[in-house]
Design a protein around this motif. Structure first.
Motif, mmCIF file in Angstrom:
data_model
loop_
_atom_site.group_PDB
_atom_site.id
_atom_site.type_symbol
_atom_site.label_atom_id
_atom_site.label_comp_id
_atom_site.label_asym_id
_atom_site.label_seq_id
_atom_site.Cartn_x
_atom_site.Cartn_y
_atom_site.Cartn_z
ATOM 1 N N ALA A 118 0.811 -1.220 0.000
ATOM 2 C CA ALA A 118 0.000 0.000 0.000
ATOM 3 C C ALA A 118 0.841 1.266 0.000
ATOM 4 N N GLY A 119 2.147 1.114 0.062
ATOM 5 C CA GLY A 119 3.017 2.286 0.043
ATOM 6 C C GLY A 119 3.094 3.027 1.355
ATOM 7 N N LEU A 120 2.745 2.367 2.473
ATOM 8 C CA LEU A 120 2.809 3.034 3.773
ATOM 9 C C LEU A 120 4.234 3.144 4.295
ATOM 10 N N ALA A 121 5.083 2.208 3.909
ATOM 11 C CA ALA A 121 6.475 2.241 4.363
ATOM 12 C C ALA A 121 7.398 2.870 3.333
ATOM 13 N N LEU A 122 7.062 2.697 2.059
ATOM 14 C CA LEU A 122 7.903 3.195 0.975
ATOM 15 C C LEU A 122 6.987 3.630 -0.166
ATOM 16 N N PRO A 123 7.133 4.855 -0.659
ATOM 17 C CA PRO A 123 6.258 5.307 -1.759
ATOM 18 C C PRO A 123 6.382 4.393 -2.970
ATOM 19 N N LEU A 124 5.240 4.083 -3.557
ATOM 20 C CA LEU A 124 5.243 3.187 -4.707
ATOM 21 C C LEU A 124 5.901 3.824 -5.927
ATOM 22 N N ASP A 125 6.013 5.152 -5.937
ATOM 23 C CA ASP A 125 6.611 5.834 -7.085
ATOM 24 C C ASP A 125 8.080 5.495 -7.245
ATOM 25 N N VAL A 126 8.759 5.124 -6.157
ATOM 26 C CA VAL A 126 10.193 4.853 -6.235
ATOM 27 C C VAL A 126 10.458 3.400 -6.636
ATOM 28 N N GLU A 143 -0.584 -3.222 -6.524
ATOM 29 C CA GLU A 143 -1.998 -2.848 -6.580
ATOM 30 C C GLU A 143 -2.918 -4.011 -6.237
ATOM 31 N N PHE A 144 -2.385 -5.225 -6.274
ATOM 32 C CA PHE A 144 -3.206 -6.409 -6.008
ATOM 33 C C PHE A 144 -2.988 -6.957 -4.596
ATOM 34 N N THR A 145 -2.222 -6.249 -3.771
ATOM 35 C CA THR A 145 -2.073 -6.654 -2.375
ATOM 36 C C THR A 145 -3.316 -6.231 -1.586
ATOM 37 N N PRO A 146 -3.559 -6.796 -0.421
ATOM 38 C CA PRO A 146 -4.862 -6.600 0.247
ATOM 39 C C PRO A 146 -5.222 -5.162 0.593
ATOM 40 N N LEU A 147 -4.255 -4.371 1.057
ATOM 41 C CA LEU A 147 -4.584 -3.032 1.545
ATOM 42 C C LEU A 147 -4.640 -1.986 0.443
ATOM 43 N N SER A 148 -3.904 -2.182 -0.614
ATOM 44 C CA SER A 148 -3.802 -1.171 -1.672
ATOM 45 C C SER A 148 -5.153 -0.791 -2.273
ATOM 46 N N PRO A 149 -6.002 -1.736 -2.681
ATOM 47 C CA PRO A 149 -7.294 -1.336 -3.270
ATOM 48 C C PRO A 149 -8.204 -0.630 -2.277
ATOM 49 N N THR A 154 -7.132 2.933 -2.050
ATOM 50 C CA THR A 154 -7.520 3.616 -3.290
ATOM 51 C C THR A 154 -8.956 4.109 -3.208
ATOM 52 N N LEU A 155 -9.849 3.277 -2.702
ATOM 53 C CA LEU A 155 -11.246 3.668 -2.550
ATOM 54 C C LEU A 155 -11.406 4.792 -1.535
ATOM 55 N N VAL A 156 -10.696 4.708 -0.411
ATOM 56 C CA VAL A 156 -10.813 5.741 0.623
ATOM 57 C C VAL A 156 -10.298 7.086 0.107
ATOM 58 N N ARG A 157 -9.156 7.065 -0.557
ATOM 59 C CA ARG A 157 -8.606 8.323 -1.092
ATOM 60 C C ARG A 157 -9.533 8.924 -2.141
ATOM 61 N N ALA A 158 -10.075 8.080 -3.005
ATOM 62 C CA ALA A 158 -10.984 8.587 -4.031
ATOM 63 C C ALA A 158 -12.246 9.169 -3.409
ATOM 64 N N GLY A 159 -12.744 8.536 -2.362
ATOM 65 C CA GLY A 159 -13.917 9.064 -1.683
ATOM 66 C C GLY A 159 -13.636 10.383 -0.995
ATOM 67 N N TRP A 160 -12.442 10.542 -0.455
ATOM 68 C CA TRP A 160 -12.126 11.790 0.252
ATOM 69 C C TRP A 160 -11.960 12.955 -0.719
ATOM 70 N N LEU A 175 -13.099 0.589 -10.187
ATOM 71 C CA LEU A 175 -13.668 -0.730 -10.465
ATOM 72 C C LEU A 175 -12.651 -1.820 -10.177
ATOM 73 N N GLN A 176 -11.399 -1.613 -10.605
ATOM 74 C CA GLN A 176 -10.360 -2.610 -10.342
ATOM 75 C C GLN A 176 -10.135 -2.761 -8.846
ATOM 76 N N ALA A 177 -10.106 -1.641 -8.108
ATOM 77 C CA ALA A 177 -9.887 -1.719 -6.666
ATOM 78 C C ALA A 177 -11.003 -2.497 -5.984
ATOM 79 N N THR A 178 -12.241 -2.256 -6.395
ATOM 80 C CA THR A 178 -13.372 -2.970 -5.798
ATOM 81 C C THR A 178 -13.304 -4.463 -6.097
ATOM 82 N N VAL A 179 -12.978 -4.806 -7.322
ATOM 83 C CA VAL A 179 -12.908 -6.218 -7.716
ATOM 84 C C VAL A 179 -11.773 -6.926 -6.969
ATOM 85 N N VAL A 180 -10.625 -6.273 -6.847
ATOM 86 C CA VAL A 180 -9.487 -6.894 -6.153
ATOM 87 C C VAL A 180 -9.817 -7.120 -4.682
ATOM 88 N N ALA A 181 -10.398 -6.115 -4.033
ATOM 89 C CA ALA A 181 -10.754 -6.262 -2.618
ATOM 90 C C ALA A 181 -11.804 -7.354 -2.435
#
Length: 271
Positions: free
Chosen positions: A201-209, A219-225, A228-234, A244-250
Motif C-alpha cells: 500500500a506504500g505506507l512504508a515506501l512510496p510506490l513511485d520509487v 496494486e493487487f495486495t490486500p490493503l492497496s485497493p 484507493t477507494l478511501v482516497r478517491a472518496g475523500w 472498479l479494479q480496486a473494488t474487484v481486487v478487494a
C-alpha cells in the motif's frame, strides 16, 4: 339450584414468531456485544485505537500550517490512518480474538448453540470494525473543525472502502488463525500479512520509487485497493476503471478468505 357458570378468560396474544434473518441479526448482535466487553479489557488495542488518531491529528496540524491542507494531501494522510487501523485494530485483534476464543474452547461451545458458524465469526469482527469507523469519523470531524481539513467529497465511497477493508482483513485474520496454534504465536504468524499489506500500500515506501512492474503487482495486495477507494472518496472521485479494479481486487480477497475459512478453519484447540 342453578348450575355454576364457568368464566372464560380471553386468550392472550399469539407469540410473534421471529424470522430467520431477524433472529440471526439478534444472535450476531448479542455475540458482538459480548466480544466488545472483552475487547475493552485489551489495554494495548484500546491505546492504539485512541492514540493513533490523535497522533495523526497532530501530524496534520504540523503539516498543514495556517493555510490548511489540500484535499489530496488530506486524503493521503487519512487513508494512511485507515490503513493502520485496519491492520492493527481489525486484523490483529480479530486474529488474536479468534485464536484466544478457540484455545479457551469458546468457539466450540458456541457451535452447539443456536448461532451459525457465520454468525459467530462475523460477531468476532464487528467490535473492531465499529472502532475503526468511529475513529475515522472523529478524525474527519476534528480535522474539519480544528484544522480546516477538507471533508470527504464522497462519504459513501469512503464508508464503502472502510467496510470492504474491514471485510478483507477480518477474513485474512481468520485465515491466519488457521495456521496459528497458540496466542503467543500471533506475533509471528501475522508478520507476513502485515508486511505485504504495508509495503504493497506504500505506507512504508512510496510506490513511485519502485520499478513499474513491482508497483503494478502492489496494486493487487490486500490493503492497496482499500486505500484507493478511501482516497478517491475523500477527494470526491467517482467511477473510473481504477475504482472498479480496486473494488474487484478487494472483493476477490474477501471471496478467497471465505473459501479458505469454510474449508480449513479450526474450531477446537485440537482440531
Amino acid at each position: 339450584m342453578p348450575a355454576p357458570t364457568l368464566s372464560k378468560t380471553a386468550p392472550g396474544p399469539a407469540p410473534v414468531r421471529e424470522g430467520p434473518v431477524r433472529a440471526g441479526l439478534r444472535r450476531t448482535a448479542a455475540l458482538a456485544r459480548a466480544e466488545l466487553l472483552l475487547l475493552r479489557r485489551n489495554r494495548t488495542l484500546m491505546s492504539i485505537a485512541v492514540l493513533m488518531p490523535l497522533a495523526v491529528v497532530g501530524l496534520l496540524a504540523s503539516l498543514g500550517g495556517e493555510a490548511g491542507m489540500t484535499g489530496e494531501a488530506a486524503a493521503v494522510a487519512v487513508s494512511s490512518l485507515v490503513g493502520m487501523l485496519l491492520l492493527f485494530v481489525v486484523y490483529y485483534n480479530v486474529l488474536s480474538a479468534a485464536v484466544a476464543r478457540r484455545e479457551e474452547g469458546v468457539l466450540q461451545r458456541l457451535r452447539t448453540g443456536e448461532a451459525t458458524d457465520g454468525e459467530v465469526l462475523v460477531a468476532l469482527s464487528l467490535p473492531s470494525t465499529a472502532i475503526t469507523l468511529v475513529q475515522t469519523v472523529l478524525l474527519a470531524a476534528v480535522g474539519a473543525l480544528a484544522l480546516d481539513l477538507p471533508v470527504p467529497g464522497n462519504p459513501l465511497l469512503v464508508l464503502g472502502g472502510l467496510l470492504l477493508g474491514a471485510a478483507v482483513f477480518s477474513g485474512l485474520a481468520l485465515v491466519t488463525a488457521v495456521a496459528t496454534r497458540t496466542l503467543e504465536a500471533v506475533q509471528m504468524t501475522s508478520l507476513p500479512v502485515l508486511s505485504i499489506a504495508v509495503l504493497g500500500a506504500g505506507l512504508a515506501l512510496p510506490l513511485d520509487v519502485l520499478p513499474p512492474a513491482v508497483a503494478d503487482v502492489a496494486e493487487f495486495t490486500p490493503l492497496s485497493p482499500v486505500l484507493t477507494l478511501v482516497r478517491a472518496g475523500w477527494t470526491g472521485g467517482t467511477g473510473g476503471a481504477e475504482l472498479l479494479q480496486a473494488t474487484v481486487v478487494a472483493a476477490a480477497w474477501v471471496g478467497l478468505s471465505v473459501a479458505v475459512v469454510r474449508s480449513r478453519f479450526r474450531w477446537s484447540p485440537r482440531g
